[in-house]
Design an enzyme around this catalytic site. Structure first.
Site, PDB file in Angstrom:
ATOM      1  N   ASP A  38       8.868 -11.255  -1.242  1.00  0.00           N
ATOM      2  CA  ASP A  38       8.386 -10.368  -0.196  1.00  0.00           C
ATOM      3  C   ASP A  38       9.541 -10.045   0.747  1.00  0.00           C
ATOM      4  OD1 ASP A  38       5.625  -9.295   0.755  1.00  0.00           O
ATOM      5  OD2 ASP A  38       6.629  -9.917   2.596  1.00  0.00           O
ATOM      6  N   ASN A  91       5.163  -4.782  -7.632  1.00  0.00           N
ATOM      7  CA  ASN A  91       4.047  -4.439  -6.757  1.00  0.00           C
ATOM      8  C   ASN A  91       4.472  -3.913  -5.391  1.00  0.00           C
ATOM      9  OD1 ASN A  91       1.125  -4.787  -5.687  1.00  0.00           O
ATOM     10  ND2 ASN A  91       2.357  -6.069  -4.322  1.00  0.00           N
ATOM     11  N   TYR A 157       5.026   9.555  -1.403  1.00  0.00           N
ATOM     12  CA  TYR A 157       4.255   8.517  -2.088  1.00  0.00           C
ATOM     13  C   TYR A 157       3.727   9.037  -3.420  1.00  0.00           C
ATOM     14  CZ  TYR A 157       0.938   4.660  -2.635  1.00  0.00           C
ATOM     15  OH  TYR A 157       0.249   3.554  -3.105  1.00  0.00           O
ATOM     16  N   LYS A 161       4.801   7.660  -7.197  1.00  0.00           N
ATOM     17  CA  LYS A 161       3.836   7.057  -8.114  1.00  0.00           C
ATOM     18  C   LYS A 161       3.729   7.844  -9.420  1.00  0.00           C
ATOM     19  CE  LYS A 161       2.766   3.595  -5.468  1.00  0.00           C
ATOM     20  NZ  LYS A 161       3.179   2.209  -5.819  1.00  0.00           N
ATOM     21  N   ILE A 190      -7.512   0.288  -1.413  1.00  0.00           N
ATOM     22  CA  ILE A 190      -7.888  -1.122  -1.450  1.00  0.00           C
ATOM     23  C   ILE A 190      -7.849  -1.670  -0.023  1.00  0.00           C
ATOM     24  CG2 ILE A 190      -7.365  -3.373  -2.461  1.00  0.00           C
ATOM     25  CD1 ILE A 190      -8.134  -1.218  -4.525  1.00  0.00           C
ATOM     26  N   THR A 192      -6.651  -3.659   2.303  1.00  0.00           N
ATOM     27  CA  THR A 192      -5.482  -4.511   2.526  1.00  0.00           C
ATOM     28  C   THR A 192      -4.917  -4.232   3.917  1.00  0.00           C
ATOM     29  OG1 THR A 192      -3.800  -2.937   1.764  1.00  0.00           O
ATOM     30  CG2 THR A 192      -4.928  -4.262   0.070  1.00  0.00           C
TER      31      THR A 192
END
Length: 250
Positions: A38, A91, A157, A161, A190, A192
C-alpha cells in the site's frame, strides 16, 4: 467450494483498505503468504497484522506503485519472503479529478494514468519473469465497469480502465502456454473509503444506478478475485468479469 492457496505467495497492491484489504485478508485465510502493499506503510502493516493474528502469513510492503522501482522492489520482497511468486493482484487505483476533458487538469491525468495503468504494466513486467521461474501463476487486474462504458467527467479513469483490459488480454495471450493466466475484474461502485467524501446525495444516486438497489461490498469482489486466482478457474484466461449488480445490463 474450498479454495486453498497453501504454499503460494501472493502480492496485492492497494491492499491497505477497501477491495485490496478484503482480497489480502481472504488470501491469508486461504493459506497464501501475502505481501500487503500500500502507499501508506501504517495501513499495510495493520492489514498484515490482521492476517497474522488470524493464523496466516503476511508481510507489509509500502510505496507508490506509479514508480517502477517500487513495484520491482515489492516483487523482489515477495520472492524473498516466499521463495517464489505465484499470485498477483494489481488492485491499486485512484479516482482522480472530475472534470470535462476540455478542462481536465494535466497533472490529474498523469496521476491517474500512473497509478491505474502504468502500475499495472509494472506489475506484469516484474512479476511475470518471477512466475515463469516457478512454472506459472495467476494474475488479476482490477478494472471497473468503466472499462466497458463511459462516465462523464471521469475521462482519465475511464481511459485507464479501458487500456487495462487491453493489457490483460495481451498478457493472457503471450503467457497462456507458459502457465500464467491473466484476467480482469470489473466492479461497479463498491462501498469503500473511496466513496466516503462524496457530496450530499451523490451516494444515493449511485445506489439508484444499480438495479439490485445497493452498492457492492469489498468481500464480494474478493470472492470473485480469489476464484479467478485459484485452480478452480484454470481454464479462464484473458477475460473480464463484471461484478456490478446489473449496472452494465441497462
Amino acid at each position: 467450494m474450498q479454495i486453498s492457496f497453501s504454499g503460494k505467495t501472493a502480492l496485492v497492491t492497494g491492499a491497505g483498505s477497501g477491495i485490496g484489504e478484503a482480497i489480502a485478508l481472504e488470501l491469508g485465510r486461504a493459506g497464501a503468504r501475502v505481501i500487503v502493499a500500500d502507499l501508506h506503510p501504517d495501513t499495510a502493516a495493520a492489514v498484515a497484522d490482521r492476517i497474522v493474528a488470524a493464523g496466516g502469513q503476511a508481510l507489509p510492503g509500502a510505496g507508490d506503485v506509479s514508480d517502477p522501482a517500487v513495484v520491482e522492489r515489492l516483487v523482489a520482497e515477495a520472492v524473498v519472503a516466499g521463495g517464489r511468486l505465484d499470485l498477483l493482484v494489481n488492485n491499486a487505483g485512484i479516482s482522480g479529478p472530475m472534470a470535462p476533458l476540455g478542462e481536465y487538469p494535466l497533472e490529474g491525468w498523469r496521476q491517474v494514468m500512473g497509478v491505474n495503468l502504468d502500475a499495472v504494466f509494472y506489475g506484469l513486467r516484474f512479476a511475470i519473469p518471477e512466475m515463469l521461474k516457478s512454472g506459472g501463476g495467476a494474475i488479476v487486474n482490477m478494472a471497473s465497469i468503466l472499462g466497458s462504458v463511459g462516465f462523464a467527467n471521469a475521462g482519465a479513469y475511464v481511459a485507464a480502465k479501458h487500456a487495462l483490459l487491453g493489457l490483460t488480454r495481451t498478457a493472457a495471450l503471450e503467457y497462456a502456454a507458459k502457465g500464467i493466466r491473466v484476467n480482469a475484474v470489473g466492479p461497479a461502485f463498491i462501498d469503500t473509503p473511496l466513496l466516503a467524501n462524496l457530496p450530499e446525495g451523490a451516494k444515493e444516486a449511485l445506489v439508484a444506478a444499480h438495479p439490485v438497489g445497493r452498492l457492492g461490498q469489498p468481500a464480494e469482489v474478493a470472492a470473485l478475485t480469489l476464484f479467478l486466482l485459484s485452480d478452480q478457474a484454470k481454464f479462464i484466461n484473458g477475460s473480464y468479469h463484471l461484478i456490478d449488480g446489473g449496472y452494465c445490463a441497462q
